[in-house]
Design a protein around this motif. Structure first.
Motif, PDB file in Angstrom:
ATOM      1  N   SER A  94       4.988 -10.121   1.624  1.00 25.35           N
ATOM      2  CA  SER A  94       5.062  -9.591   3.042  1.00 25.35           C
ATOM      3  C   SER A  94       5.869  -8.260   3.010  1.00 25.35           C
ATOM      4  CB  SER A  94       5.708 -10.662   4.031  1.00 25.35           C
ATOM      5  OG  SER A  94       7.141 -10.975   3.300  1.00 25.35           O
ATOM      6  N   ALA A  95       6.736  -8.014   2.144  1.00 27.61           N
ATOM      7  CA  ALA A  95       7.517  -6.816   2.290  1.00 27.61           C
ATOM      8  C   ALA A  95       6.681  -5.865   1.662  1.00 27.61           C
ATOM      9  CB  ALA A  95       8.800  -6.969   1.493  1.00 27.61           C
ATOM     10  N   LEU A  96       5.871  -6.132   0.937  1.00 25.39           N
ATOM     11  CA  LEU A  96       4.643  -5.084   0.190  1.00 25.39           C
ATOM     12  C   LEU A  96       3.766  -4.781   1.417  1.00 25.39           C
ATOM     13  CD1 LEU A  96       3.468  -3.240  -2.003  1.00 25.39           C
ATOM     14  CD2 LEU A  96       2.508  -4.988  -2.928  1.00 25.39           C
ATOM     15  N   TYR A  97       3.240  -5.780   1.774  1.00 24.29           N
ATOM     16  CA  TYR A  97       1.984  -5.801   2.896  1.00 24.29           C
ATOM     17  C   TYR A  97       2.399  -5.008   4.197  1.00 24.29           C
ATOM     18  CZ  TYR A  97      -2.231  -7.286   5.842  1.00 24.29           C
ATOM     19  OH  TYR A  97      -3.110  -7.603   6.572  1.00 24.29           O
ATOM     20  N   TRP A  98       3.257  -5.319   4.780  1.00 20.19           N
ATOM     21  CA  TRP A  98       3.759  -4.968   6.151  1.00 20.19           C
ATOM     22  C   TRP A  98       4.667  -3.713   6.065  1.00 20.19           C
ATOM     23  CZ3 TRP A  98       3.286 -10.370   6.543  1.00 20.19           C
ATOM     24  CH2 TRP A  98       2.156 -10.823   7.294  1.00 20.19           C
ATOM     25  N   LYS A  99       5.331  -3.496   4.914  1.00 23.49           N
ATOM     26  CA  LYS A  99       6.306  -2.533   4.935  1.00 23.49           C
ATOM     27  C   LYS A  99       6.269  -1.616   3.768  1.00 23.49           C
ATOM     28  CE  LYS A  99       8.219  -3.993   8.715  1.00 23.49           C
ATOM     29  NZ  LYS A  99       8.145  -3.320   9.920  1.00 23.49           N
ATOM     30  N   GLY A 100       5.243  -1.820   2.939  1.00 22.14           N
ATOM     31  CA  GLY A 100       5.051  -0.952   1.562  1.00 22.14           C
ATOM     32  C   GLY A 100       6.323  -1.062   0.566  1.00 22.14           C
ATOM     33  N   LEU A 101       6.797  -1.903   0.720  1.00 26.21           N
ATOM     34  CA  LEU A 101       8.281  -1.997  -0.114  1.00 26.21           C
ATOM     35  C   LEU A 101       7.958  -2.839  -1.502  1.00 26.21           C
ATOM     36  CD1 LEU A 101      11.304  -1.875  -0.932  1.00 26.21           C
ATOM     37  CD2 LEU A 101      11.863  -3.964   0.509  1.00 26.21           C
ATOM     38  N   SER A 102       7.780  -2.486  -2.754  1.00 18.26           N
ATOM     39  CA  SER A 102       7.426  -3.108  -3.690  1.00 18.26           C
ATOM     40  C   SER A 102       8.928  -3.693  -4.329  1.00 18.26           C
ATOM     41  CB  SER A 102       6.954  -2.072  -4.784  1.00 18.26           C
ATOM     42  OG  SER A 102       6.829  -2.598  -6.118  1.00 18.26           O
ATOM     43  N   ILE A 153       4.167  -0.571   8.942  1.00 21.81           N
ATOM     44  CA  ILE A 153       4.443   1.252   9.078  1.00 21.81           C
ATOM     45  C   ILE A 153       3.507   1.563   8.319  1.00 21.81           C
ATOM     46  CG2 ILE A 153       7.045   0.269   8.998  1.00 21.81           C
ATOM     47  CD1 ILE A 153       6.859   1.172   6.290  1.00 21.81           C
ATOM     48  N   ASP A 154       3.062   2.910   8.581  1.00 25.06           N
ATOM     49  CA  ASP A 154       2.144   3.800   8.072  1.00 25.06           C
ATOM     50  C   ASP A 154       2.335   3.785   6.543  1.00 25.06           C
ATOM     51  OD1 ASP A 154       1.244   4.234  10.584  1.00 25.06           O
ATOM     52  OD2 ASP A 154       1.987   6.373  10.642  1.00 25.06           O
ATOM     53  N   ASP A 155       3.378   3.873   5.925  1.00 24.44           N
ATOM     54  CA  ASP A 155       3.612   4.026   4.372  1.00 24.44           C
ATOM     55  C   ASP A 155       2.839   2.476   3.861  1.00 24.44           C
ATOM     56  OD1 ASP A 155       4.479   6.326   4.793  1.00 24.44           O
ATOM     57  OD2 ASP A 155       6.726   5.477   4.179  1.00 24.44           O
ATOM     58  N   ALA A 156       2.410   1.588   4.642  1.00 24.82           N
ATOM     59  CA  ALA A 156       1.998   0.351   3.974  1.00 24.82           C
ATOM     60  C   ALA A 156       0.302   0.144   3.950  1.00 24.82           C
ATOM     61  CB  ALA A 156       2.512  -0.905   4.638  1.00 24.82           C
ATOM     62  N   LYS A 157      -0.071   1.199   4.994  1.00 25.70           N
ATOM     63  CA  LYS A 157      -1.529   0.974   4.883  1.00 25.70           C
ATOM     64  C   LYS A 157      -2.444   1.019   3.581  1.00 25.70           C
ATOM     65  CE  LYS A 157      -1.949   2.813   9.584  1.00 25.70           C
ATOM     66  NZ  LYS A 157      -2.486   4.003  10.658  1.00 25.70           N
ATOM     67  N   GLU A 158      -2.101   1.781   2.820  1.00 21.80           N
ATOM     68  CA  GLU A 158      -2.719   1.961   1.555  1.00 21.80           C
ATOM     69  C   GLU A 158      -2.954   0.560   0.720  1.00 21.80           C
ATOM     70  OE1 GLU A 158      -3.610   4.497  -2.364  1.00 21.80           O
ATOM     71  OE2 GLU A 158      -1.967   5.093  -1.021  1.00 21.80           O
TER      72      GLU A 158
END
Length: 353
Positions: A94-102, A153-158
Motif C-alpha cells: 500500500s505504501a508503494l501503491y498509494w504513496k510511491g514509497l518503496s 499522490i502524483d508520484d505514485a501514479k506510474e
C-alpha cells in the motif's frame, strides 16, 4: 519476554504510522511528516532485527543466540514474526501503491532496510509461507474494504498503474521487477512452472471458472460492495458459456505450449470476436488529466481504468483477469502468467494479432 513485549508495542506503532500516511488525506508538510514517521518506525524495526538476541540459561547467564533473521532468534519464525508479516505485506504494497514509497529496495539507500529485507527473504525461502503469500495487486484491491480508501499522490501514479496492469504491465513478456517483489529468475524452467501452475488451476475447475467469467457479460449483483471487485451476487450470462470455454481452452494451450505455438490456431477461432464495444448502461467514457481513458458509473460511483465496461466476450475475460486472487486462486508467479495470457487472448479477440 520483555523483548517480545517491546516488539509487539513497536508493531502497533508501525500500524499507526502506516495508517497516518496511507489512509488520511494529508498534503504538504503533513504528508512529509507522516512519510518520515513511517520511515523512522521502519528503521526502528530494522534496528530491532539487527540487534543481538539473547536467551537465559538455567544458570541465569545470558547467552547470545546464533545469527538469525528472526525477531527472537532461532531457526524458525516466532509468534512475533507472524504478527509482523501479516501487516508488513500490506504496508509494503500500500505504501508503494498509494504513496510511491518503496520499502523493499530501491535506488535511494536511505529507504533500504537491510535487516528487514533479510527477514522478508527468510520468509520467502519457506515454501509454507510462499503458499500463503499474496501479491501487490490482490492486497491493494482488498485493503479499502478492510481499512478504508487509501489516498494517492502524483508520484505514485506510474507504479500504481503498473501494479493494476495498466500501460501494458500485464502484457507478455512480463516484467516481474516492476510488478511486485517477486524477482524474475533467469531460469526458463521457473517461467514454465509458473505457466503450468496457472494452466492446472484453469483445468482443475474449468466449468466453474467459465461460469464465473460470464458474469462479465451479465448483470451486476445487488447490493454492491465497498470492495470494487467483489460482486458475489452477479448473474452469469449463459449465452457466452461456449465462447468463454473456447477462449480459456486456448489460454490453457498457450500456458502449456507457449503463445508462439498456440497463436495460429487461436487467431483462426477468435479474431474479431470481441464485440462492438457498446458500454453498459450507466457507464460513460472520459479522459483524465494525464490523457488516459477511464470509465465512470454515475449510479455506483465506480471508476474503471483497466477495461471498458461492456457486456461482450472480451469483457468476460477481463472480468476474470481482474479477479485472479493470490494466494486464493494460485501463487504469485502463476497469477501474473494467467493475467498476461488472458490479455493475450483479449488482444487476439479485438485485433487478431
Amino acid at each position: 519476554i520483555e523483548r517480545m513485549k517491546y516488539l509487539l508495542r513497536l508493531e502497533k506503532e508501525l500500524q499507526s504510522a502506516w495508517f497516518s500516511l496511507v489512509f488520511y488525506p494529508v498534503e504538504g508538510d503533513a504528508l512529509q511528516k507522516a512519510r518520515n514517521q513511517l520511515i523512522d518506525t521502519l528503521s526502528r524495526v530494522d534496528d530491532a532485527l539487527a540487534s543481538k538476541k539473547t536467551s537465559t540459561t538455567e544458570a541465569g547467564v545470558d547467552e547470545v543466540l546464533l545469527e538469525s533473521p528472526w525477531f527472537l532468534g532461532g531457526s524458525s519464525p516466532s509468534f512475533v514474526d507472524i504478527q509482523y508479516i501479516t501487516h508488513m505485506e500490506r504496508i509494503v504494497a500500500s505504501a508503494l501503491y498509494w504513496k510511491g514509497l518503496s520499502i523493499r529496495g530501491g535506488a535511494d539507500d536511505k529507504h533500504k532496510f537491510h535487516h528487514l529485507e533479510k527477514w522478508f527473504l527468510a520468509f520467502e525461502s519457506r515454501r509454507s509461507y510462499l503458499a500463503t503469500k499474496s501479491d501487490y495487486y490482490t492486497l491493494v484491491m482488498s485493503i479499502p474494504s478492510q481499512n478504508g480508501p487509501g489516498y494517492f499522490i502524483d508520484d505514485a501514479k506510474e507504479v500504481s498503474s503498473k501494479i493494476c496492469g495498466l500501460d501494458g504491465a500485464w502484457n507478455l513478456p512480463l516484467d516481474y521487477d516492476v510488478l511486485s517483489s517477486f524477482q524474475k529468475g533467469g531460469n526458463n524452467d521457473e517461467e514454465e512452472s509458473r505457466r503450468h501452475e496457472a494452466a492446472f488451476a484453469l483445468t482443475q475447475k474449468h466449468e466453474a471458472i467459465v461460469s464465473f467469467a460470464t458474469r462479465g457479460a451479465g448483470e451486476p449483483g445487488r447490493p454492491s460492495f465497498h470492495a470494487e471487485l467483489a460482486d458475489p451476487y452477479a448473474e452469469p450470462n449463459e449465452s457466452y458459456t461456449r465462447s468463454v470455454d473456447i477462449c480459456l481452452r486456448h489460454v490453457t494451450a498457450a500456458l502449456l505450449d507457449g503463445v508462439d505455438i498456440a497463436e495460429t490456431v487461436a487467431s483462426k477461432d477468435l479474431k474479431g470476436q470481441a464485440g462492438d464495444g457498446t458500454l453498459r448502461q450507466g457507464w460513460d467514457q472520459y479522459e483524465d488529466k494525464d490523457g488516459r481513458t477511464y470509465w465512470w458509473n454515475d449510479e455506483t460511483g465506480y471508476v474503471r481504468y483497466q477495461s471498458a465496461p461492456t457486456q461482450q466476450l472480451d469483457t468476460c475475460l477481463e472480468y476474470l483477469r481482474d479477479r485472479v486472487g493470490v494466494p486464493r486462486d494460485m501463487r504469485e508467479g502463476a497469477a501474473m502468467q494467467l493475467r498476461a495470457h488472458l490479455n493475450w487472448i483479449i488482444i487476439l479477440l479485438r485485433f487478431g494479432t
